[in-house]
Design an enzyme around this catalytic site. Sequence first.
Site, mmCIF file in Angstrom:
data_model
loop_
_atom_site.group_PDB
_atom_site.id
_atom_site.type_symbol
_atom_site.label_atom_id
_atom_site.label_comp_id
_atom_site.label_asym_id
_atom_site.label_seq_id
_atom_site.Cartn_x
_atom_site.Cartn_y
_atom_site.Cartn_z
ATOM 1 C CG ASP A 141 -0.562 -2.104 7.238
ATOM 2 O OD1 ASP A 141 -1.658 -2.429 7.746
ATOM 3 O OD2 ASP A 141 -0.339 -0.990 6.734
ATOM 4 N NE ARG A 149 -10.032 -2.468 -3.396
ATOM 5 C CZ ARG A 149 -9.568 -1.916 -2.290
ATOM 6 N NH1 ARG A 149 -8.455 -2.375 -1.725
ATOM 7 N NH2 ARG A 149 -10.206 -0.922 -1.705
ATOM 8 C CE1 TYR A 167 -9.721 3.232 6.314
ATOM 9 C CE2 TYR A 167 -8.807 4.409 8.189
ATOM 10 C CZ TYR A 167 -8.699 3.967 6.887
ATOM 11 O OH TYR A 167 -7.584 4.261 6.165
ATOM 12 C CE LYS A 168 -8.236 0.042 4.720
ATOM 13 N NZ LYS A 168 -6.785 0.020 4.599
ATOM 14 C CG PHE A 179 -1.992 0.981 1.223
ATOM 15 C CD1 PHE A 179 -3.174 0.722 0.553
ATOM 16 C CD2 PHE A 179 -1.857 2.199 1.874
ATOM 17 C CE1 PHE A 179 -4.201 1.653 0.539
ATOM 18 C CE2 PHE A 179 -2.868 3.138 1.866
ATOM 19 C CZ PHE A 179 -4.052 2.861 1.197
HETATM 20 C C1 LIG Z 1 -6.106 1.259 4.495
HETATM 21 C C2 LIG Z 1 -4.643 1.104 4.655
HETATM 22 C C3 LIG Z 1 -3.881 2.085 5.276
HETATM 23 C C4 LIG Z 1 -4.538 3.359 5.725
HETATM 24 O O1 LIG Z 1 -3.685 4.203 6.387
HETATM 25 P P1 LIG Z 1 -4.293 5.548 7.022
HETATM 26 O O2 LIG Z 1 -3.166 6.110 7.763
HETATM 27 O O3 LIG Z 1 -5.469 5.156 7.846
HETATM 28 O O4 LIG Z 1 -4.749 6.404 5.902
HETATM 29 C C5 LIG Z 1 -2.525 1.863 5.440
HETATM 30 N N1 LIG Z 1 -1.948 0.732 5.004
HETATM 31 C C6 LIG Z 1 -2.661 -0.242 4.386
HETATM 32 C C7 LIG Z 1 -1.997 -1.485 3.933
HETATM 33 C C8 LIG Z 1 -4.028 -0.082 4.182
HETATM 34 O O5 LIG Z 1 -4.723 -1.006 3.558
#
Ligand SMILES: *Cc1c(COP(=O)(O)O)cnc(C)c1O
Length: 433
Positions: free
Chosen positions: A198, A392, A223-224, A129
């Site tokens: 992560d 997705r 939030y996911k 990501f």
């Molecule tokens: C959704 C997601 C994030 C989100 O990071 P924020 O700091 O909340 O914006 C980070 N890393 C991964 C792998 C994600 O899927």
Amino acid sequence: MLSLQDCQALDRADPLRVLKDQFVCPPGVMYLDGNSLGVMPKATPGRIRQVVEQEWGQGLIRSWNSAGWVDWPAQIGDKVARLVGAGPNELVVTDSTSVNLFKVLSAALAMARHDAPQRDQVLSERSNFPTDLYMAQSLCQQHGMRLVLVDDMALAPALSERVAVLMLTHVNYRTGAMHDMAALDAQAKAKGILTVWDLAHSAGAVEVDLRGSGADFAVGCGYKYLNGGPGAPAFVWVNAQHASRFWQPLSGWWGHERPFAFTPGYVPAQGIARYLCGTPPVISLAALDEGVNTVLAAEPLGGMPALRKKSVALCETFIALVEQCCADHGLRLVSPRDAAQRGSQLSWCFDTPAPQALAVSQAYAVVQALMARGVVGDFRAGDGASQPDLMRFGFTPLYIGFETVWQAVMHLKAVLDHREWQRPQFQQVQTVT
Ligand SMILES: *Cc1c(COP(=O)(O)O)cnc(C)c1O
């Protein structure tokens, strides 16, 4: 061949179906995007009202103690810990995933510099990501290290004596491909390499065993699949062996040994509390708490293993129906076909380019056309080379049923059969995709 009746029978036989009652599910919406933003729990608005009107409105400053606000980062952290194989007092909820990644990667680099100063690389995956890569780039620059990016298959051979930290996202946000955490942790450990995971697409979606796998550091998203609401606080976990050994550099007063002693010198708290920074966002924490509660509500029904089993069954049903109903439209599953190697989402691309020039990618236009029919998935752009544009679809077993999967695929079939995606209104590019 799967029929609507088969899907309805699967729903009737599903012991987890009662969990859907915990959520506000807008009528006519088939929500396959819980991997981006989880659905709102019914309990959340009332809880927020309680926090705002009573605890803040009436209790004011006293509520830090009387309502226990001060303990929420650790208390909610202990709940999240149960979902990811961590112990009590090992995990806190705080800040964003990006910021928490900064903290743990900094601590890992400090540890590596102390224990193995000759190591000068952080290893990650090219398709990680972006925010994870951006944070790592900045830290590598500060520490005089090199960020080495390789493809999934090249990770194991790249674990050399120059690598200080292996930083990976457990479930890939694009493809849904899932790493074997225990195997990579073992390989890394054998080479003296620290691991940072992560869990943004893992917590609440797949079984994770942080302690058992021997991981060193982990962060994840609220939030996911944890349904904590937009921008919910994230979480951070550090292996208890390391938690008190090194500081993280965001040495705010909430991570101090005695924040309310107001001393001028920083002394980090023992354990995971030193990964806190500033005053926690109490209202957001209340929403996160309700979100985490919806996942914990599965515990009497089998917990994460039961949720995972249903998630796999939902994905298998979606794949079977797409193959059965949309076979001649050039769709290709980009996610691993083996359920054991993927998380709780499916990504598809179009093998053959669209028959006519489009203002946008066909995958984008199809996602927009589905959205107009109430099927909410999302689009992730490719790189124009080896990575294709993706549609997705996330499957949250807490609130998605098999009949919804049936309906979603029938809408996809209709969009493709009738070429609805070619309509001009589905070719407007939005800011957030
Ligand atoms: C959704 C997601 C994030 C989100 O990071 P924020 O700091 O909340 O914006 C980070 N890393 C991964 C792998 C994600 O899927």
